[in-house]
Design a protein around this motif. Structure first.
Motif, short mmCIF file in Angstrom:
data_model
loop_
_atom_site.label_atom_id
_atom_site.label_comp_id
_atom_site.label_asym_id
_atom_site.label_seq_id
_atom_site.Cartn_x
_atom_site.Cartn_y
_atom_site.Cartn_z
N GLY A 46 0.82 -1.21 0.00
CA GLY A 46 0.00 0.00 0.00
C GLY A 46 0.85 1.26 0.00
O GLY A 46 2.04 1.23 -0.36
N TYR A 47 0.25 2.36 0.45
CA TYR A 47 0.92 3.67 0.40
C TYR A 47 1.43 4.06 1.78
O TYR A 47 0.74 3.93 2.78
N ILE A 48 2.68 4.55 1.79
CA ILE A 48 3.29 5.06 3.02
C ILE A 48 3.45 6.57 2.85
O ILE A 48 3.84 7.04 1.76
N LEU A 49 3.15 7.32 3.89
CA LEU A 49 3.27 8.78 3.83
C LEU A 49 4.42 9.24 4.73
O LEU A 49 4.45 8.90 5.91
N ASP A 50 5.34 10.02 4.15
CA ASP A 50 6.44 10.62 4.91
C ASP A 50 6.19 12.13 4.95
O ASP A 50 6.37 12.83 3.95
N VAL A 51 5.79 12.64 6.11
CA VAL A 51 5.38 14.05 6.21
C VAL A 51 6.59 14.90 6.60
O VAL A 51 7.28 14.61 7.57
N GLY A 52 6.84 15.98 5.82
CA GLY A 52 8.01 16.83 6.06
C GLY A 52 9.26 16.08 5.63
O GLY A 52 10.24 15.99 6.36
N CYS A 53 9.22 15.56 4.42
CA CYS A 53 10.25 14.60 3.95
C CYS A 53 11.60 15.26 3.66
O CYS A 53 12.61 14.56 3.54
N GLY A 54 11.64 16.61 3.52
CA GLY A 54 12.91 17.28 3.21
C GLY A 54 13.53 16.71 1.94
O GLY A 54 12.82 16.44 0.96
N PRO A 55 14.85 16.47 1.93
CA PRO A 55 15.51 15.97 0.72
C PRO A 55 15.29 14.48 0.47
O PRO A 55 15.87 13.92 -0.45
N GLY A 56 14.44 13.84 1.28
CA GLY A 56 13.91 12.53 0.90
C GLY A 56 14.76 11.33 1.25
O GLY A 56 14.43 10.22 0.81
N ASP A 57 15.78 11.51 2.07
CA ASP A 57 16.64 10.35 2.36
C ASP A 57 15.84 9.22 3.04
O ASP A 57 15.94 8.05 2.64
N ILE A 58 15.03 9.58 4.01
CA ILE A 58 14.25 8.54 4.71
C ILE A 58 13.16 7.99 3.80
O ILE A 58 12.90 6.78 3.77
N ASP A 75 6.37 17.69 1.37
CA ASP A 75 7.05 18.80 2.04
C ASP A 75 6.50 20.11 1.45
O ASP A 75 6.06 20.14 0.29
N GLY A 76 6.55 21.17 2.25
CA GLY A 76 6.07 22.46 1.76
C GLY A 76 7.13 23.23 1.00
O GLY A 76 6.82 24.24 0.35
N ALA A 77 8.40 22.80 1.07
CA ALA A 77 9.50 23.58 0.49
C ALA A 77 9.95 23.01 -0.85
O ALA A 77 10.46 21.88 -0.92
N ALA A 78 9.79 23.81 -1.90
CA ALA A 78 10.18 23.36 -3.24
C ALA A 78 11.67 23.05 -3.30
O ALA A 78 12.09 22.10 -3.98
N ALA A 79 12.49 23.84 -2.57
CA ALA A 79 13.95 23.63 -2.62
C ALA A 79 14.30 22.22 -2.13
O ALA A 79 15.22 21.58 -2.67
N MET A 80 13.59 21.75 -1.13
CA MET A 80 13.84 20.40 -0.60
C MET A 80 13.38 19.34 -1.60
O MET A 80 14.07 18.35 -1.86
N LEU A 81 12.19 19.58 -2.17
CA LEU A 81 11.64 18.57 -3.09
C LEU A 81 12.49 18.45 -4.35
O LEU A 81 12.62 17.35 -4.90
N PHE A 100 7.23 12.54 -4.85
CA PHE A 100 7.40 13.69 -3.96
C PHE A 100 6.39 14.77 -4.30
O PHE A 100 6.27 15.16 -5.46
N LEU A 101 5.67 15.23 -3.28
CA LEU A 101 4.55 16.13 -3.50
C LEU A 101 4.71 17.38 -2.64
O LEU A 101 5.12 17.27 -1.47
N GLN A 102 4.37 18.52 -3.22
CA GLN A 102 4.46 19.75 -2.43
C GLN A 102 3.11 20.02 -1.75
O GLN A 102 2.08 20.16 -2.41
N ALA A 103 3.13 20.09 -0.43
CA ALA A 103 1.93 20.39 0.35
C ALA A 103 2.38 20.86 1.72
O ALA A 103 3.43 20.45 2.21
N THR A 104 1.60 21.75 2.30
CA THR A 104 1.99 22.35 3.58
C THR A 104 0.93 22.08 4.64
O THR A 104 -0.25 22.35 4.41
N LEU A 105 1.38 21.55 5.77
CA LEU A 105 0.48 21.37 6.91
C LEU A 105 0.02 22.73 7.41
O LEU A 105 0.83 23.66 7.39
N PRO A 106 -1.18 22.94 7.87
CA PRO A 106 -2.19 21.92 8.08
C PRO A 106 -3.11 21.70 6.88
O PRO A 106 -4.08 20.95 7.01
N ASP A 107 -2.79 22.32 5.73
CA ASP A 107 -3.71 22.19 4.58
C ASP A 107 -3.21 21.18 3.56
O ASP A 107 -2.88 21.55 2.42
#
Ligand SMILES: C[S@@+](CC[C@H](N)C(=O)[O-])C[C@H]1O[C@@H](n2cnc3c(N)ncnc32)[C@H](O)[C@@H]1O
Length: 221
Positions: A46-58, A75-81, A100-107
């Protein structure tokens, strides 16, 4: 010591690059090991969600570890994505298994209604409204899904924070040392996280320090 907020998103390309180049081998591999230890029966489907993934190592480590899953790093930051997508592009075997998807908590508006597992490392201390992360867990975790959140916890004094920076980031660039110091001052105490979980109706999650600077939140949604 009171909490001192830092900016939520890491939007500066220089800051994102310094973060991506830092050596997080030990905490990141430990994060995956802790997930395996906490959830030995997780089938990785299935699908796993990594919230605030930064540069994505994890995110990428999870995609490699669970080839039957698709991992969404958010992650909300395009530079990280940008950096995360670059790294994913170097691993053709993961194509179709990670996004990798751009989205910002809480929205957050995510493509899946429910995720089989939700993970997050080093995001909570950034949040000015920490309830956003717990709402995300309430809204997006499949009932019973494994939840693993790791973050720094706040030391008692700025001097203690400085000692941790000197001990663990002695040879890192100044931009990263400053980030680490500010993050320690912005982090929550374990008791504050327990109160957040109570307010969010997530008291089944356990909060426990797991190193001299990290706190772990784990359990099933
Ligand atoms: C310290 S980094 C951690 C990155 C990654 N999880 C890791 O372990 O290396 C925190 C990340 O959270 C992101 N972030 C902070 N506040 C956020 C929010 N409200 N919504 C989405 N991402 C956020 C930042 O842009 C940054 O990339």
């Amino acid at each position: 010591m009171d909490r001192q907020l830092e900016p939520e998103l890491m939007t500066e390309p220089e800051q994102a690059r310094a973060y991506a180049e830092a050596d997080f081998e030990e905490p990141n591999s430990r994060f995956l090991a802790l997930f395996e230890q906490c959830f030995p029966g997780f089938e990785g489907e299935g699908y796993i969600l990594d919230v605030g993934c930064g540069p994505g190592d994890i995110t990428l480590r999870f995609a490699e570890r669970y080839p039957g899953a698709v991992v969404h790093g958010v992650d909300g930051a395009a530079a990280m994505l940008d950096l995360a997508r670059l790294e994913a592009g170097r691993r053709p075997a993961l194509q179709g298994h990670v996004d990798f998807l751009q989205a910002t908590l809480p929205d957050l508006h995510l493509p899946q209604a429910r995720y089989a597992a939700i993970i997050s490392n080093s995001l909570l201390h950034h949040l000015h409204q920490p309830e956003g992360l717990w709402q995300c867990v309430r809204q997006y975790a499949r009932p019973g899904a494994p939840i693993l959140v790791m973050d720094l916890f706040r030391p008692n004094t700025p001097d203690e924070a400085r000692e941790l920076v000197d001990h663990y980031a002695a040879s890192e660039p100044e931009v990263l040392r400053k980030d680490f110091f500010n993050s320690l001052l912005a982090a929550f105490e374990p008791q504050e996280i327990r109160r957040q979980l109570q307010e969010a109706g997530l008291t089944q999650l356990t909060v426990e320090p797991c190193s001299d600077r990290h706190v772990l939140v784990h359990g099933h949604a």
